[in-house]
Design a protein around this motif. Structure first.
Motif, short mmCIF file in Angstrom:
data_model
loop_
_atom_site.label_atom_id
_atom_site.label_comp_id
_atom_site.label_asym_id
_atom_site.label_seq_id
_atom_site.Cartn_x
_atom_site.Cartn_y
_atom_site.Cartn_z
N ARG A 1 53.13 42.86 40.23
CA ARG A 1 52.06 42.42 39.33
C ARG A 1 50.79 42.25 40.17
O ARG A 1 50.76 41.47 41.13
N LEU A 2 49.74 42.96 39.78
CA LEU A 2 48.50 42.97 40.56
C LEU A 2 47.42 42.23 39.79
O LEU A 2 46.50 42.82 39.22
N GLN A 3 47.54 40.91 39.74
CA GLN A 3 46.56 40.09 39.04
C GLN A 3 46.17 38.91 39.89
O GLN A 3 47.02 38.21 40.46
N GLY A 4 44.86 38.68 40.01
CA GLY A 4 44.36 37.57 40.79
C GLY A 4 44.61 36.24 40.11
O GLY A 4 44.99 36.17 38.93
N THR A 5 44.41 35.17 40.86
CA THR A 5 44.64 33.83 40.32
C THR A 5 43.70 33.50 39.16
O THR A 5 44.03 32.69 38.30
N SER A 6 42.54 34.16 39.13
CA SER A 6 41.58 33.91 38.07
C SER A 6 41.59 35.01 37.01
O SER A 6 40.72 35.07 36.16
N GLY A 7 42.58 35.91 37.09
CA GLY A 7 42.68 36.98 36.10
C GLY A 7 42.48 38.35 36.72
O GLY A 7 42.46 38.50 37.95
N PRO A 8 42.33 39.38 35.89
CA PRO A 8 42.15 40.75 36.40
C PRO A 8 40.89 40.87 37.27
O PRO A 8 39.88 40.23 37.00
N LYS B 1 27.87 37.15 37.64
CA LYS B 1 29.24 37.06 38.13
C LYS B 1 29.25 37.08 39.65
O LYS B 1 28.42 37.71 40.29
N ASP B 2 30.25 36.38 40.22
CA ASP B 2 30.42 36.37 41.67
C ASP B 2 31.08 37.67 42.13
O ASP B 2 31.91 38.25 41.41
N GLY C 1 40.12 41.47 45.88
CA GLY C 1 40.57 40.08 45.79
C GLY C 1 41.53 39.66 46.87
O GLY C 1 41.26 38.73 47.63
N SER C 2 42.67 40.32 46.98
CA SER C 2 43.71 39.95 47.93
C SER C 2 44.20 41.16 48.69
O SER C 2 44.41 42.23 48.10
#
Length: 942
Positions: free
Chosen positions: A416-423, A878-879, A907-908
Motif C-alpha cells: 500500500r503506497l499511501q502517506g500518513t496524510s493521504g495520497p 499546498k506544501d 513522501g517516503s
C-alpha cells in the motif's frame, strides 16, 4: 643609324605593334602553358556544380542489437527554382501548399510574419521573446540587459556585481552566463556580445535582407512591403493566399543564385499528397517528389532522454560549427540532445552528391554524376532495452499508484503506497538509473514523464511542443517531459548519504560493535535534532551499532558519529572526527566529480558537496540582496549624511563586509547609527543582520547535524548516487559511467570498443569496513525500513531508503490571480491593492523584487494591512512533499547491478522500493523462464 630610323613614324608604328604582339604572345603562353591547369580548373568549376545529399543518420541499438533509432524512407516535396517561369511561380506555390493543407501535411513555414489569435499580424521573433518573458515572469517592457539582470539576481549569481560591471567585462559576462546556463530549467536567449535577445538579432537580419531599414516597423507594414515590393504578388490574391505564396518564395529567395539546388518545401508527407502532386505534375512545373531518409524511433518513448531529439540548425553557434566548419546544409537536421547530439559529428556518415552543369545564371543544364550517400554506421549503447522498458513502466505505474494512495501488486510483493496524510497527489516525476557495478555501464536510465522523439524527427509542431511544456511554469517540480531528471536534477540525498558517514567513522577506528544509545533528540542551541522515530511517535531505538543504525536509518547514531561525540552518554567518541574528514570521504565516492557519462550534464559541473567556506559567501550575497531591497534612502538620517542612492549602496557594502567579523549586537547597532541609519530603523536592522545572517554565516554543529543525514547544502544527481552505490558494492572501484559500448562504421565495418574506465581505486585503511556498511544495507531490506517490500523476492539485495526534505509552498500558476481569489482573507480592498501595486512597481523599477507583479502585489497587501505576513499570504497554498530515494545493489552476496530511484514529492523513501525490486527481478531473469528469444546470457552466471 637606329635612332635615325626611329625618326620615321612608320618605323615607330611597326616597333610598337611588334612589342604589343610580343606581349600578347607572352601572355598567351602564360595562360595556356604556365598557368593553364589552374585556369582549366577555374573554368570547369564555373560550369560544374555539386549538389550535396545528406547521408542517413547512424543507427542506434541497445547492447544486444535491438534497434532504438533508425531511418525510414519518406516523401519530400522539392522545388527547382530554375524550372519555374516567373509568371507561374505564385500559382505553383499556392497550389502545392493547398494540396498539403488539404491532406493535413505540414510544410516548412519559416516566414516570420503570422496572424495572431487576435487577428493582427505579428513577428514570430517578437512572439518568441514575449513567450520567454512570460515563462520567467519578466515584464514585457524590459530589455535584454534588464531581463538578464533580473534572472541573475533571482538566482543569486554574483550579487556583488552590478550589471554595468558585467556588460563592460567579457570574462565576468561569460562567468555569469555559464552559471545561468547551468541551471536546468533556465534558458538564456540573450547574446552577451550585443546584449540583445537572439530573436531580436534574427529579426533585424531578416528586415535587412528585405531592405527594410526601419527596425521598429509594424509587422503588417513589413508584410505589405514583402508582398508588394519584394515578391510583387498580384492584388487579386488575398493576404492569406499571399502569405502561402510568400512561405514558398521566401525559401526560394534564400537559395539566391543557386537555382540548380532544389529547395525543400515539405518533408514526410502523406501518400495522398504524393498522389495529388503527381497527378497535377503538368500544372506544377519545377515541383518534384523525392524519397529521403527520416529519423525513426521504433520504440517510441523508450530511452528518449538517452537517445535525445533532433532539430534544425538554428543558433549562431550551430551555424558556425556545422554549416561553416563541417559543410552541413543549412536545412540539415542535427542532434540537439542526448547521444544524438553527442555523436553527431562522429557518426553522421559521408554525404553523397549530384554533379551537374549549370549556365551563367545558375540554371541546371545537365546531370553528370550521382554518388549515393554512405550511412555513418551503428552506435551500440550499453542499455538493455528490456530492462529499460521495465524501468520506465514500473516507474510510471508506481508513481500513478502513489498519486491515488493505492496498492501496488506484482508476484514479488503487495504494498500500500499511501502517506500518513493521504495520497501523494504531486508525485508526478521521477528517475531510475541502473548500472553494471563492474564496468560502470548504464543498463537503464529512465525518467518520467518522457516524450516521443519521433515528434522531433522532421521538426516539431507548435501544438506538440506546447504539450511538452509544464502547465505551471512557476513550479520547479512540475512534470517536465523534456527534462532528463537523472542527469540534471541535483538534490539532497537524505539518509542514503549515511553510509559515507558510517564508513568514515569505521575508518577512523570506530568499532562496528560500538553501540550508541538513542535518546530521541539532541538539543543544539535553540534547535532540536530528532531521530525520525522520535519525531513521528516519540519513541527511541535504544542502543544500536552501525549495522542496525543503517538498517533502521537512525539519525541519532549518525549525528553522534559525524560530530565525534556520543550524545547518548554525553562524552566524546573514541575517534577523531570533523567536517574535513567527512568531506574527504564524500570526495572519494565521486560526489564532487563528474560521473564521466557521455551526455552533457551541466549540473555536475557545480560540485554538490557543501563548501564550508562558500557558506559565508552565500550568506553575504543573501544579506546584500536583503539590504538592497529593504534599506531605503528614507531610512537614512539627512542631518548626519548626504542621502543618495550611491551613499545607500556604500553603506550596504560596508555592512556586508562585517560578515566574517560577526560583531556583537550592540556593536552592530552602534555602527549602523554612525553610518547614518536612523536610530529607530537601526534597531530593526540590527536584529535581522545579527541573527538572520551573521549568525548563519559560519559552519556550526547544527550544520554538521544536517550534513550527517544528507540534508542541508548537499546536492547530487541520480547518476552520482548510483555510482556511489556501485563503488560500495564492488570493493571501492569507482568507474566512469558510460552509455556507449561500441561503434561500428558502415563503410569499412571497423569497430571501436569503449572500454570501462576506472576513475579511482579508493584507498581504505581497512577494506573490510565496506562489508560492514553493505551488511547494514542488506539488513535494511530484511529487518529494517524496507523489509516489507522485499519479503517475496528470492534474491538477497542491499538497499537504503532516503527521504529528503523539500520545504516551501507550491507556487500557483498565476500568483496575481491567487492573491485576488483570496483577497477577502487579507483584510484589504482589491482596488487599493492594485493602485499601490502599480505605484510600487514604478517607484522600484530597479529592484528585482518589484519587477514581478505578484511580488509587488504581496508587498502592497502587507503595507495596507501590517498584520499580514508571508505566512498569511501563503496559507492557501499546498506544501511541497519530500523527495523519496531508494538506492542499493543486487545480488547482495555477488553484486552485479547498482540502482538509484528518485521520486519527486514521493513522501517516503520506502515508496521507491518496489521500483528497485521489480528491476532486480527482471535483471535476474525471474520474470521469464527463458531468454532464448533474444539469445541472451543467463544473468545469474556472469
Amino acid at each position: 643609324m637606329i635612332f635615325k630610323k626611329l625618326e620615321d613614324r612608320y618605323n615607330v608604328a611597326i616597333l610598337v605593334f611588334g612589342i604589343i604582339c610580343i606581349i600578347i604572345l607572352l601572355r598567351l603562353m602564360s595562360i595556356m602553358i604556365v598557368r593553364g591547369e589552374e585556369y582549366r580548373i577555374q573554368a570547369e568549376n564555373s560550369i560544374f556544380k555539386t549538389i550535396p545529399t545528406s547521408a542517413p543518420r547512424f543507427e542506434i541499438k541497445d547492447r544486444y542489437g535491438r534497434l532504438l533509432a533508425g531511418n525510414r524512407p519518406s516523401f519530400a516535396v522539392h522545388i527547382m527554382k530554375n524550372e519555374i517561369i516567373d509568371e507561374k511561380i505564385n500559382e505553383v506555390a499556392l497550389n502545392v501548399i493547398s494540396i498539403l493543407e488539404k491532406n493535413g501535411d505540414r510544410f516548412i513555414d519559416d516566414f516570420p510574419i503570422v496572424m495572431s489569435e487576435k487577428g493582427d499580424y505579428v513577428f514570430t521573433f517578437d512572439v518568441k521573446i514575449q513567450e520567454w518573458k512570460d515563462t520567467y515572469n519578466i515584464q514585457e517592457e524590459y530589455t535584454a540587459i534588464e531581463a538578464f539582470d533580473i534572472l541573475r539576481k533571482r538566482y543569486g549569481i554574483r550579487l556583488d556585481l552590478t550589471m554595468e560591471d558585467i556588460v563592460n567585462n567579457s570574462e565576468l559576462a561569460i562567468e555569469v552566463q555559464q552559471q545561468l546556463i547551468a541551471i536546468p530549467e533556465l534558458s538564456i536567449p540573450i547574446s552577451r556580445l550585443t546584449w540583445k535577445f537572439t530573436e531580436q538579432m534574427r529579426k533585424e537580419q531578416w528586415l535587412q535582407n528585405y531592405r527594410i531599414t526601419d527596425l521598429d516597423i509594424d509587422a503588417y507594414e513589413a508584410f505589405q512591403i514583402a508582398r508588394n515590393k519584394t515578391f510583387k504578388i498580384p492584388a487579386d490574391y488575398s493576404d492569406a493566399e499571399a502569405r502561402k505564396v510568400m512561405v514558398v518564395r521566401d525559401q526560394l529567395r534564400r537559395s539566391g543564385y543557386l537555382q540548380y539546388r532544389p529547395v525543400k518545401i515539405a518533408q514526410d508527407i502523406s501518400e495522398e499528397s504524393v498522389t495529388q502532386i503527381e497527378e497535377n505534375i503538368i500544372k506544377l512545373p519545377g515541383v518534384n517528389i523525392e524519397i529521403e531518409p527520416v529519423r525513426y524511433y521504433p520504440e517510441g518513448k523508450l530511452g528518449a532522454h538517452v537517445l535525445g531529439n533532433l532539430g534544425k540548425i538554428s543558433d549562431q553557434k550551430e551555424i558556425d560549427r556545422y554549416v561553416r566548419e563541417l559543410g552541413y546544409l543549412p536545412t540539415d537536421i542535427i542532434g540537439k540532445t542526448g547521444v544524438e547530439q553527442r555523436f553527431e559529428e562522429e557518426l553522421k556518415g559521408t554525404d553523397g552528391y549530384r554533379k551537374v552543369i549549370v549556365d551563367s545564371r545558375g540554371r541546371l543544364v545537365n546531370l553528370i554524376e550521382n554518388v549515393d550517400a554512405i550511412p555513418g554506421g551503428t552506435l551500440y549503447l550499453t542499455l538493455d532495452a528490456n530492462l529499460q522498458r521495465v524501468a520506465e513502466q514500473t516507474l510510471e505505474d508506481v508513481l500513478k499508484t502513489i498519486q491515488v494512495g493505492g496498492t501496488y501488486q506484482t508476484q514479488w510483493g503487495t504494498n500500500r503506497l499511501q502517506g500518513t496524510s493521504g495520497p501523494m497527489v504531486n508525485a508526478t516525476s521521477g528517475s531510475v538509473v541502473v548500472t553494471d557495478v563492474k564496468t560502470g555501464e548504464v543498463l537503464a536510465l529512465a525518467n518520467y514523464p518522457a516524450y516521443d522523439p519521433n515528434l522531433f524527427a522532421t521538426g516539431i509542431s507548435l501544438e506538440d511542443w506546447n504539450k511538452l511544456i509544464p502547465e505551471n511554469q512557476r513550479d520547479p517540480l512540475a512534470p517536465r517531459p523534456l527534462t532528463n531528471i537523472a542527469l540534471s536534477t541535483a538534490i539532497q540525498p537524505g539518509s542514503i548519504y549515511k553510509m559515507i558517514v558510517g564508513l568514515a567513522g569505521l575508518e577512523q577506528g570506530l568499532s562496528p560493535e560500538y553501540k550508541i544509545l538513542d535518546r530521541g533528540f539532541i538539543q543544539v542551541g535553540g534547535h532540536s535534532f530528532g531521530n525520525w522515530l522520535w519525531n513521528q511517535r516519540r519513541e527511541t531505538m535504544g542502543y544500536q551499532g552501525i549495522h542496525q543504525a543503517i538498517a533502521d536509518s537512525n539519525n541519532y547514531y549518525f549525528y553522534s558519529v559525524a560530530n565525534g561525540y556520543d550524545y547518548g552518554v554525553g562524552r566524546p567518541l573514541p575517534i577523531r572526527m570533523n567536517m574535513d574528514i567527512l568531506v574527504e570521504y564524500s570526495r572519494k565516492f565521486g560526489l564532487n566529480d563528474m560521473t564521466g557519462i557521455e551526455i552533457d550534464t551541466p549540473r555536475e559541473r557545480n560540485p554538490g558537496i557543501p563548501n564550508i567556506q562558500k557558506k559565508t559567501e552565500v550568506v553575504r550575497g543573501m544579506l546584500r540582496s536583503h539590504l538592497t531591497a529593504h534599506l531605503k534612502q528614507s531610512d537614512l538620517d539627512k542631518e548626519k549624511i548626504e542621502v543618495s542612492d550611491e551613499v545607500r549602496l556604500g553603506i550596504i557594502k560596508e555592512i556586508v563586509s562585517w560578515t566574517d567579523e560577526n560583531p556583537a549586537r550592540g556593536e552592530i547597532n552602534r555602527r549602523l547609527v554612525n553610518l547614518g541609519v536612523k536610530e529607530d530603523r537601526a534597531n530593526i536592522f540590527t536584529d535581522i543582520i545579527k541573527y538572520s545572517y551573521f549568525a548563519q554565516a559560519r559552519w556550526s554543529t547544527a550544520d554538521t547535524m544536517n550534513f550527517a543525514i544528507g540534508q542541508g547544502e548537499h546536492a547530487y544527481t541520480s547518476l552520482q548516487m548510483v555510482n556511489y552505490m556501485a563503488t560500495l558494492a564492488n570493493g571501492g572501484n569507482r568507474y566512469n559511467l558510460s552509455l556507449v559500448r561500441k561503434v561500428q562504421k558502415f563503410e569499412d565495418k571497423s569497430v571501436t570498443v569503449f572500454e570501462p574506465i576506472l576513475a579511482e581505486k579508493i584507498e581504505l585503511k581497512n577494506p573490510k569496513n565496506l562489508d560492514e556498511i553493505n551488511y547494514g544495507m542488506h539488513l535494511t531490506t530484511t529487518t529494517g525500513t524496507a523489509q516489507t517490500y522485499f519479503r517475496n523476492l528470492p534474491v538477497k539485495v542491499a538497499g537504503k531508503t532516503g527521504t529528503a526534505q523539500r520545504s516551501g509552498k507550491i507556487p500557483p500558476t498565476d500568483e496575481v490571480e491567487y492573491l485576488k481569489r483570496h483577497m477577502g482573507s487579507f483584510g484589504v480592498r482589491l482596488s487599493d491593492v492594485e493602485d499601490l501595486t502599480l505605484q510600487l512597481m514604478i517607484e522600484n523599477r530597479d529592484n528585482v523584487k518589484y519587477q514581478d507583479r505578484g511580488n509587488a502585489m504581496r508587498e502592497a497587501i502587507k503595507i495596507l494591512n501590517p498584520k499580514v505576513n508571508n505566512n498569511t499570504l501563503d496559507q492557501f497554498k499546498k506544501d511541497y512533499d519530500n523527495y523519496a530515494w531508494f538506492t542499493g545493489f543486487a545480488p547482495y552476496d555477488d553484486p552485479q547491478i547498482a540502482i538509484s530511484v528518485l521520486i519527486f514529492q514521493g513522501g517516503s523513501g520506502g515508496f521507491a522500493s518496489p521500483i528497485f525490486r521489480e528491476i532486480v527481478a527482471e535483471y535476474m531473469g525471474l520474470n521469464s523462464t527463458s531468454k532464448e528469444e533474444f539469445g541472451l546470457e543467463n544473468r545469474l552466471v556472469r
